[in-house]
Scaffold this motif. Structure first.
Motif, PDB file in Angstrom:
ATOM      1  N   THR A 143       0.802  -1.089   0.144  1.00  0.00           N
ATOM      2  CA  THR A 143       0.029   0.012   0.000  1.00  0.00           C
ATOM      3  C   THR A 143       0.961   1.109   0.005  1.00  0.00           C
ATOM      4  O   THR A 143       0.229   2.300  -0.708  1.00  0.00           O
ATOM      5  N   ARG A 144       2.012   1.209   0.595  1.00  0.00           N
ATOM      6  CA  ARG A 144       2.912   2.382   0.545  1.00  0.00           C
ATOM      7  C   ARG A 144       3.639   2.639  -0.867  1.00  0.00           C
ATOM      8  O   ARG A 144       3.999   3.714  -1.021  1.00  0.00           O
ATOM      9  N   LEU A 145       3.674   1.335  -1.682  1.00  0.00           N
ATOM     10  CA  LEU A 145       4.247   1.632  -2.796  1.00  0.00           C
ATOM     11  C   LEU A 145       3.314   2.103  -3.778  1.00  0.00           C
ATOM     12  O   LEU A 145       3.764   2.754  -4.798  1.00  0.00           O
ATOM     13  N   MET A 146       2.052   1.967  -3.583  1.00  0.00           N
ATOM     14  CA  MET A 146       1.050   2.267  -4.738  1.00  0.00           C
ATOM     15  C   MET A 146       0.353   3.633  -4.436  1.00  0.00           C
ATOM     16  O   MET A 146       0.305   4.052  -3.024  1.00  0.00           O
ATOM     17  N   PRO A 147       0.527   4.574  -5.391  1.00  0.00           N
ATOM     18  CA  PRO A 147       0.228   6.000  -5.171  1.00  0.00           C
ATOM     19  C   PRO A 147      -1.293   6.395  -4.792  1.00  0.00           C
ATOM     20  O   PRO A 147      -1.499   7.279  -4.302  1.00  0.00           O
ATOM     21  N   ASP A 148      -2.063   5.411  -5.185  1.00  0.00           N
ATOM     22  CA  ASP A 148      -3.354   5.780  -5.158  1.00  0.00           C
ATOM     23  C   ASP A 148      -4.143   4.576  -4.605  1.00  0.00           C
ATOM     24  O   ASP A 148      -4.091   3.438  -5.088  1.00  0.00           O
ATOM     25  N   THR A 149      -5.283   4.734  -3.917  1.00  0.00           N
ATOM     26  CA  THR A 149      -6.117   3.623  -3.306  1.00  0.00           C
ATOM     27  C   THR A 149      -6.763   2.880  -4.597  1.00  0.00           C
ATOM     28  O   THR A 149      -7.144   1.696  -4.244  1.00  0.00           O
ATOM     29  N   SER A 150      -7.116   3.386  -5.419  1.00  0.00           N
ATOM     30  CA  SER A 150      -7.884   2.856  -6.749  1.00  0.00           C
ATOM     31  C   SER A 150      -6.951   1.651  -7.344  1.00  0.00           C
ATOM     32  O   SER A 150      -7.792   0.698  -7.962  1.00  0.00           O
ATOM     33  N   TYR A 151      -5.687   1.995  -7.356  1.00  0.00           N
ATOM     34  CA  TYR A 151      -4.871   0.800  -7.829  1.00  0.00           C
ATOM     35  C   TYR A 151      -4.986  -0.522  -7.138  1.00  0.00           C
ATOM     36  O   TYR A 151      -5.298  -1.637  -7.785  1.00  0.00           O
ATOM     37  N   PHE A 152      -5.115  -0.418  -5.752  1.00  0.00           N
ATOM     38  CA  PHE A 152      -5.317  -1.682  -4.772  1.00  0.00           C
ATOM     39  C   PHE A 152      -6.694  -2.159  -5.144  1.00  0.00           C
ATOM     40  O   PHE A 152      -7.063  -3.444  -5.105  1.00  0.00           O
ATOM     41  N   GLY A 153      -7.573  -1.284  -5.205  1.00  0.00           N
ATOM     42  CA  GLY A 153      -8.995  -1.604  -5.697  1.00  0.00           C
ATOM     43  C   GLY A 153      -9.147  -2.407  -6.793  1.00  0.00           C
ATOM     44  O   GLY A 153      -9.756  -3.492  -6.770  1.00  0.00           O
ATOM     45  N   ILE A 154      -8.620  -1.885  -7.884  1.00  0.00           N
ATOM     46  CA  ILE A 154      -8.659  -2.626  -8.996  1.00  0.00           C
ATOM     47  C   ILE A 154      -7.937  -3.938  -8.982  1.00  0.00           C
ATOM     48  O   ILE A 154      -8.466  -4.938  -9.445  1.00  0.00           O
ATOM     49  N   ASN A 155      -6.829  -4.045  -8.337  1.00  0.00           N
ATOM     50  CA  ASN A 155      -6.166  -5.305  -8.149  1.00  0.00           C
ATOM     51  C   ASN A 155      -7.219  -6.506  -7.344  1.00  0.00           C
ATOM     52  O   ASN A 155      -7.248  -7.496  -7.630  1.00  0.00           O
ATOM     53  N   ASP A 156      -7.789  -5.908  -6.253  1.00  0.00           N
ATOM     54  CA  ASP A 156      -8.582  -6.656  -5.536  1.00  0.00           C
ATOM     55  C   ASP A 156      -9.875  -7.293  -6.275  1.00  0.00           C
ATOM     56  O   ASP A 156     -10.238  -8.158  -6.174  1.00  0.00           O
ATOM     57  N   LEU A 157     -10.511  -6.242  -7.370  1.00  0.00           N
ATOM     58  CA  LEU A 157     -11.591  -6.363  -7.952  1.00  0.00           C
ATOM     59  C   LEU A 157     -11.221  -7.673  -8.912  1.00  0.00           C
ATOM     60  O   LEU A 157     -12.035  -8.717  -9.267  1.00  0.00           O
ATOM     61  N   GLN A 158      -9.979  -7.659  -9.535  1.00  0.00           N
ATOM     62  CA  GLN A 158      -9.606  -8.667 -10.495  1.00  0.00           C
ATOM     63  C   GLN A 158      -9.299  -9.907  -9.748  1.00  0.00           C
ATOM     64  O   GLN A 158      -9.723 -10.998 -10.515  1.00  0.00           O
ATOM     65  N   SER A 159      -8.875  -9.945  -8.526  1.00  0.00           N
ATOM     66  CA  SER A 159      -8.861 -11.078  -7.766  1.00  0.00           C
ATOM     67  C   SER A 159     -10.123 -11.672  -7.753  1.00  0.00           C
ATOM     68  O   SER A 159     -10.487 -13.035  -7.547  1.00  0.00           O
ATOM     69  N   THR A 160     -11.132 -10.990  -7.536  1.00  0.00           N
ATOM     70  CA  THR A 160     -12.543 -11.227  -7.073  1.00  0.00           C
ATOM     71  C   THR A 160     -13.162 -12.163  -8.217  1.00  0.00           C
ATOM     72  O   THR A 160     -13.784 -12.829  -8.041  1.00  0.00           O
ATOM     73  N   VAL A 161     -12.765 -11.721  -9.462  1.00  0.00           N
ATOM     74  CA  VAL A 161     -13.241 -12.253 -10.753  1.00  0.00           C
ATOM     75  C   VAL A 161     -12.702 -13.480 -10.862  1.00  0.00           C
ATOM     76  O   VAL A 161     -13.291 -14.317 -11.196  1.00  0.00           O
ATOM     77  N   VAL A 162     -11.293 -13.731 -10.652  1.00  0.00           N
ATOM     78  CA  VAL A 162     -10.979 -14.923 -10.590  1.00  0.00           C
ATOM     79  C   VAL A 162     -11.309 -16.061  -9.762  1.00  0.00           C
ATOM     80  O   VAL A 162     -11.653 -16.986 -10.187  1.00  0.00           O
TER      81      VAL A 162
END
Length: 481
Positions: free
Chosen positions: A33-52
């Protein structure tokens, strides 16, 4: 003693394997989370994992669990290899069909899930990951079924380690959207190769048997609704948050849910030994009394720990996270409770499986999932991400309450009034916690009172346990002397 030892071994070995697989992501979470500049990036990653996770569960068709059951049907290696081979063919075909559909509909799915058509390439990554994950699930099955414990622990650890070894350098180079999905895909492919090297002798196409297809699906398909229901509990709220509040809010919620999933470690470890214990003792005359006492003690300890999470969540987040991610603390206590509620549900609902009544379990979980989704529509617009977390906890609570009513009526469990009092006191705390604006002094005072109440209610059992422990210690010292 042998049963107790096996129960403990299962918790320590298979539970430890699951714990390692889950604790590494928790440790890495503040770093990522510290390496990612925006919370939306982590949100997108989590949504992709949800689809999988959703499509993988559907494409698996419950075949893994069916294979686990049928593998021990006959003590014949050719029969076992035939089952493994047939299961692999079924899963490969279904995974390919599901993945092809995901690729064909990638633009529509990207718009619906990620709210941006330009992320359609994440659906392609997800499609390949689904194929790899489902093949891995079957190819690794002989390792678990042969009770190869060391291999199980090491491979669980390596799966998570590979993801972050690959992901962190990519994140540092600015690949915020694709780092975690690609790392998960590569890690899964590596583990497919590892398990194929270990277990390829269990899969021979000449042993493929069409007759086994119906056997596997007869057991597997009825289990599918349960997997989908758990997916609804664990993932549907993320999709609804993304729809109502946007992917940035989902990123904050995802961080809160990931840290809260520390309780899933307890669930995993417990599940490793409980299944053996409950079925191996199901013919004991005191089964109802012993299982009832296990449920009561577990519920008291679970709710006591949950009180601690409510009080300590905000300081923990302020210590480990920065910026908008700190606000994720608000969902952690509720989502911490969810897997523990699930654990209590297992203890109660397994009493129905003992008498071979499985359908009520699916029905109770489905009812809880409907409550969860319905409350999401009401509470997310009103309370934001906290509303989604409350909905998840209440969905599990409803399933648990209905289950307790049924098993008590069937006289499969006998839950005392003191247990219900402790459960009620927990929910009273949540209301007071919000009324007193999350006052830490009030929180610690309530925890102390709750603990004292627990000791008073169960002093006889705790005293007997302490005496038993002392006797064991004295026997051990006498043996050494």
């Amino acid at each position: 003693m042998k049963k107790t030892k096996l129960f403990i071994d299962n918790i320590l070995i298979y539970g430890l394997g699951g714990v390692i697989n889950k604790i590494i992501p928790i440790i890495m979470l503040p770093i990522v989370t510290r390496l990612m500049p925006d919370t939306s990036y982590f949100g997108i990653n989590d949504l992709q994992s949800t689809v999988v996770s959703f499509i993988s569960a559907v494409a698996m068709l419950g075949v893994y669990d069916a294979l686990y059951r049928l593998f021990f049907e006959k003590d014949d290696d050719n029969y076992k290899k035939s089952m493994c081979t047939t299961a692999l063919v079924i899963v490969m075909v279904m995974a390919l069909i599901a993945s092809l559909g995901l690729i064909i509909l990638k633009k529509q799915i990207a718009i619906q899930i990620f709210h941006n058509e330009q992320y359609d390439y994440l659906c392609v990554i997800a499609a390949i990951t689904i194929i790899a994950d489902n093949i891995k699930g079957i190819v690794q099955a002989p390792t678990r079924m042969q009770n190869q414990r060391k291999v199980y622990i090491v491979t669980n650890m390596l799966t998570s380690v590979f993801i972050y070894i690959l992901a962190v350098p990519m994140i540092l180079k600015g690949y915020f959207v694709t780092a975690l999905p690609l790392a998960a895909l590569v890690s899964s492919l590596i583990m497919v190769l590892v398990f194929w090297a270990l277990n390829h002798s269990w899969f021979e196409m000449k042993l493929f048997n069409k007759n086994h297809i119906s056997e596997l699906l007869k057991i597997g398909i009825p289990l599918m609704p349960t997997f989908i229901i758990f997916w609804v509990f664990n993932s549907c709220d993320k999709l609804m948050i993304s729809s109502f509040l946007g992917v940035a809010a989902n990123g904050i919620y995802a961080v809160g849910s990931k840290l809260a999933h520390a309780s899933q470690i307890l669930n995993t470890a417990f599940g490793g030994g409980w299944s053996f214990f409950v079925y191996s003792t199901m013919k004991d005359k005191d089964r109802v009394e012993s299982n009832s006492m296990i449920f009561e003690l577990m519920s008291a300890i679970i709710f006591l720990c949950s009180l601690g999470v409510f009080v300590l969540a905000k300081p923990i987040y302020q210590l480990f996270f920065t910026g908008d991610y700190v606000s994720g603390y608000i969902v952690s206590p509720y989502l911490f409770c969810a897997p523990l509620m699930q654990m209590l549900f297992y203890v109660a609902s397994d009493q129905l499986l003992i008498i071979k009544k499985a359908w009520p379990i699916t029905a109770m979980l489905a009812f809880g999932a409907v409550v969860n989704v319905s409350l999401n529509y009401i509470l997310i617009p009103f309370l934001g991400i906290e509303g989604a977390a409350i909905s998840t906890m209440l969905g599990y609570t409803v399933s648990l309450i209905v289950c307790l009513i049924i098993v008590n009526k069937a006289k499969l469990l006998r839950i005392s009034m003191k247990c219900y009092i402790l459960i009620l006191e927990f929910f009273v705390f949540i209301v007071l916690w919000k009324i007193f604006r999350e006052n830490i002094v009030f929180g610690f005072a309530y925890i102390i009172l709750y603990f004292i109440n627990f000791i008073i209610f169960y002093k006889d059992i705790l005293h007997a346990f302490i005496l038993k422990f002392k006797r064991k210690e004295e026997e051990y010292e006498n043996t050494i002397c």
